[in-house]
Motif scaffolding. Structure first.
Motif, mmCIF file in Angstrom:
data_model
loop_
_atom_site.group_PDB
_atom_site.id
_atom_site.type_symbol
_atom_site.label_atom_id
_atom_site.label_comp_id
_atom_site.label_asym_id
_atom_site.label_seq_id
_atom_site.Cartn_x
_atom_site.Cartn_y
_atom_site.Cartn_z
ATOM 1 N N ARG A 84 0.824 -1.212 0.000
ATOM 2 C CA ARG A 84 0.000 0.000 0.000
ATOM 3 C C ARG A 84 0.864 1.270 0.000
ATOM 4 N N ASP A 85 0.505 2.233 -0.845
ATOM 5 C CA ASP A 85 1.152 3.556 -0.833
ATOM 6 C C ASP A 85 2.673 3.430 -0.867
ATOM 7 N N VAL A 86 3.169 2.751 -1.891
ATOM 8 C CA VAL A 86 4.595 2.415 -1.911
ATOM 9 C C VAL A 86 5.389 3.138 -3.001
ATOM 10 N N GLU A 87 4.821 4.163 -3.641
ATOM 11 C CA GLU A 87 5.555 4.800 -4.738
ATOM 12 C C GLU A 87 6.900 5.349 -4.268
ATOM 13 N N THR A 88 6.915 6.053 -3.135
ATOM 14 C CA THR A 88 8.177 6.613 -2.648
ATOM 15 C C THR A 88 9.134 5.515 -2.214
ATOM 16 N N ALA A 89 8.614 4.477 -1.569
ATOM 17 C CA ALA A 89 9.464 3.362 -1.166
ATOM 18 C C ALA A 89 10.062 2.669 -2.393
ATOM 19 N N LEU A 90 9.279 2.514 -3.442
ATOM 20 C CA LEU A 90 9.806 1.944 -4.686
ATOM 21 C C LEU A 90 10.864 2.870 -5.288
ATOM 22 N N ALA A 91 10.621 4.174 -5.231
ATOM 23 C CA ALA A 91 11.607 5.122 -5.757
ATOM 24 C C ALA A 91 12.930 4.992 -5.009
ATOM 25 N N ASN A 92 12.873 4.895 -3.681
ATOM 26 C CA ASN A 92 14.099 4.733 -2.895
ATOM 27 C C ASN A 92 14.820 3.438 -3.263
ATOM 28 N N PHE A 93 14.048 2.373 -3.450
ATOM 29 C CA PHE A 93 14.638 1.085 -3.803
ATOM 30 C C PHE A 93 15.375 1.175 -5.138
ATOM 31 N N TYR A 94 14.725 1.779 -6.146
ATOM 32 C CA TYR A 94 15.342 1.832 -7.474
ATOM 33 C C TYR A 94 16.446 2.881 -7.571
ATOM 34 N N ALA A 95 16.488 3.814 -6.618
ATOM 35 C CA ALA A 95 17.584 4.791 -6.587
ATOM 36 C C ALA A 95 18.778 4.288 -5.795
ATOM 37 N N SER A 96 18.626 3.169 -5.084
ATOM 38 C CA SER A 96 19.649 2.727 -4.133
ATOM 39 C C SER A 96 20.883 2.116 -4.771
ATOM 40 N N GLY A 97 20.823 1.812 -6.063
ATOM 41 C CA GLY A 97 22.008 1.265 -6.722
ATOM 42 C C GLY A 97 21.774 0.046 -7.585
ATOM 43 N N VAL A 98 20.550 -0.469 -7.623
ATOM 44 C CA VAL A 98 20.311 -1.691 -8.406
ATOM 45 C C VAL A 98 20.702 -1.506 -9.866
ATOM 46 N N PHE A 153 21.667 6.445 -7.370
ATOM 47 C CA PHE A 153 22.299 5.974 -8.603
ATOM 48 C C PHE A 153 21.182 5.836 -9.630
ATOM 49 N N LEU A 154 21.203 6.721 -10.635
ATOM 50 C CA LEU A 154 20.103 6.793 -11.606
ATOM 51 C C LEU A 154 20.592 6.635 -13.042
ATOM 52 N N GLU A 155 21.778 6.048 -13.212
ATOM 53 C CA GLU A 155 22.326 5.847 -14.557
ATOM 54 C C GLU A 155 21.745 4.557 -15.131
ATOM 55 N N SER A 156 20.833 4.695 -16.065
ATOM 56 C CA SER A 156 20.140 3.510 -16.591
ATOM 57 C C SER A 156 20.864 2.852 -17.750
ATOM 58 N N GLY A 157 21.820 3.573 -18.385
ATOM 59 C CA GLY A 157 22.510 3.006 -19.533
ATOM 60 C C GLY A 157 21.534 2.757 -20.679
ATOM 61 N N PRO A 158 21.899 1.883 -21.628
ATOM 62 C CA PRO A 158 20.963 1.549 -22.714
ATOM 63 C C PRO A 158 19.670 0.990 -22.124
ATOM 64 N N ASP A 159 18.549 1.430 -22.654
ATOM 65 C CA ASP A 159 17.270 1.008 -22.079
ATOM 66 C C ASP A 159 17.075 -0.488 -22.288
ATOM 67 N N ARG A 160 16.893 -1.211 -21.173
ATOM 68 C CA ARG A 160 16.727 -2.668 -21.215
ATOM 69 C C ARG A 160 15.444 -3.051 -20.491
ATOM 70 N N PRO A 161 14.806 -4.125 -20.910
ATOM 71 C CA PRO A 161 13.576 -4.546 -20.227
ATOM 72 C C PRO A 161 13.866 -5.088 -18.834
ATOM 73 N N LEU A 162 12.897 -4.922 -17.937
ATOM 74 C CA LEU A 162 12.973 -5.467 -16.584
ATOM 75 C C LEU A 162 11.822 -6.433 -16.368
ATOM 76 N N ARG A 163 12.098 -7.479 -15.581
ATOM 77 C CA ARG A 163 11.096 -8.495 -15.284
ATOM 78 C C ARG A 163 10.851 -8.569 -13.779
ATOM 79 N N HIS A 164 9.674 -9.102 -13.437
ATOM 80 C CA HIS A 164 9.288 -9.206 -12.037
ATOM 81 C C HIS A 164 8.637 -10.563 -11.768
ATOM 82 N N ALA A 165 8.898 -11.089 -10.558
ATOM 83 C CA ALA A 165 8.294 -12.347 -10.114
ATOM 84 C C ALA A 165 7.695 -12.130 -8.737
ATOM 85 N N LEU A 166 6.571 -12.788 -8.478
ATOM 86 C CA LEU A 166 5.863 -12.642 -7.210
ATOM 87 C C LEU A 166 5.815 -13.994 -6.512
ATOM 88 N N GLU A 167 6.361 -14.048 -5.285
ATOM 89 C CA GLU A 167 6.256 -15.258 -4.472
ATOM 90 C C GLU A 167 5.151 -15.048 -3.445
#
Length: 280
Positions: A84-98, A153-167
């Motif tokens: 619930r209400d996770v947009e900012t939390a997702l933003a922090n996760f994707y900015a953290s260096g992945v 860290f927001l350097e995406s490089g060449p645009d590549r697809p991302l995948r997701h899995a749900l357990e």
């Protein structure tokens, strides 16, 4: 040609030292050692806390070309916020260096708590927020707040697809409505083998498969026999469908060092090529 990836969930476990890692191998070289014997690994630390760009950059540098990292999404998102209400939390996760993993960045794993019951609106909203390319991930990460303690860290490089899995760990997620929702959002339903009352399903809801082997007889502990691994190799080969579907398999039976041995054996049974070399 689609690929089969086999690895472990994490790699830094004291019981592995001397049982899988050679005695005297420096701790800082454990990922290097494992990455020459499997072709993927699941980053588990990202579940417990936000990692830093320097860590992701280091992991990228320690592994050979062609190696892949699956990244586990943060428990703050899945377990505390419960999607619930996770947009900012997702933003922090994707900015953290992945994104520093660059071409070695594989799928994202989102593990739900057993108490979370399927709510179609909540789940659909969450899945719709997940970035589907590295460019989208960088754009989302730019919305981070000051809870991100390290530099973004927001350097995406060449645009590549991302995948997701749900357990999933509540049986309400195995209804046709839930499976149809995963199919609509192109998210893989994790096939989870475990000595626990979690749903076991082999439904293929998108163009790749994701398998987690937690220990069939004792959770996080029990070893898979060679016969059991041959059975899994047959399933994986079927899901691979002659090279038309990627399959990711991660062993989570870590506590007594079964995971790395099982991963190496399954890698051999499937005939996968690794870059085994001396790291001692």
């Amino acid at each position: 040609m689609s690929e089969i990836r086999v690895g472990t969930s994490g790699w830094r476990y004291p019981p592995w030292r001397g049982a899988f890692y050679p005695s005297g191998l420096p701790q800082r070289r454990e990922l290097e050692y494992l990455s020459r014997r499997t072709n993927a690994v699941e980053i588990n630390g990202s579940f417990y806390s936000l990692q830093r760009p320097e860590r992701y950059l280091g992991w990228h540098a320690e592994t050979p070309d062609g190696f892949l990292f699956a990244v586990k999404g943060g428990r703050f998102i899945t377990h505390l916020k419960q999607l619930r209400d996770v947009e900012t939390a997702l933003a922090n996760f994707y900015a953290s260096g992945v994104l520093a993993l660059a071409g070695k960045l594989g799928p994202f794993l989102w593990q739900l708590p057993a108490r979370l019951v399927f709510d179609p609106e909540r789940v659909s909203t969450f899945l719709g927020q997940l970035p589907r390319t590295t460019g989208e991930a960088a754009a989302l990460g730019a919305k981070h707040d000051d809870k991100l303690k390290s530099r973004a860290f927001l350097e995406s490089g060449p645009d590549r697809p991302l995948r997701h899995a749900l357990e999933v760990r509540h049986p309400s997620f195995t209804t046709n409505e839930a499976l149809d929702l995963l199919t609509k959002h192109r998210v893989a339903l994790v096939t989870a083998d475990a000595a626990a009352p979690w749903p076991y399903r082999e439904d293929q809801t998108t163009d790749f498969s994701y398998v987690r082997l937690h220990g069939a007889e004792s959770l996080y502990t029990s070893n898979y026999s060679d016969d059991a691994l041959r059975g899994w190799a047959a399933k994986i080969t079927e899901w691979h469908d002659g090279g038309r579907r990627d399959v990711h398999v991660y062993f989570d039976n870590d506590s007594e060092a079964a995971a790395p041995h099982n991963a190496v054996t399954l890698t051999r049974l499937l005939g996968l090529v690794t870059q085994t070399g001396s790291t001692q």
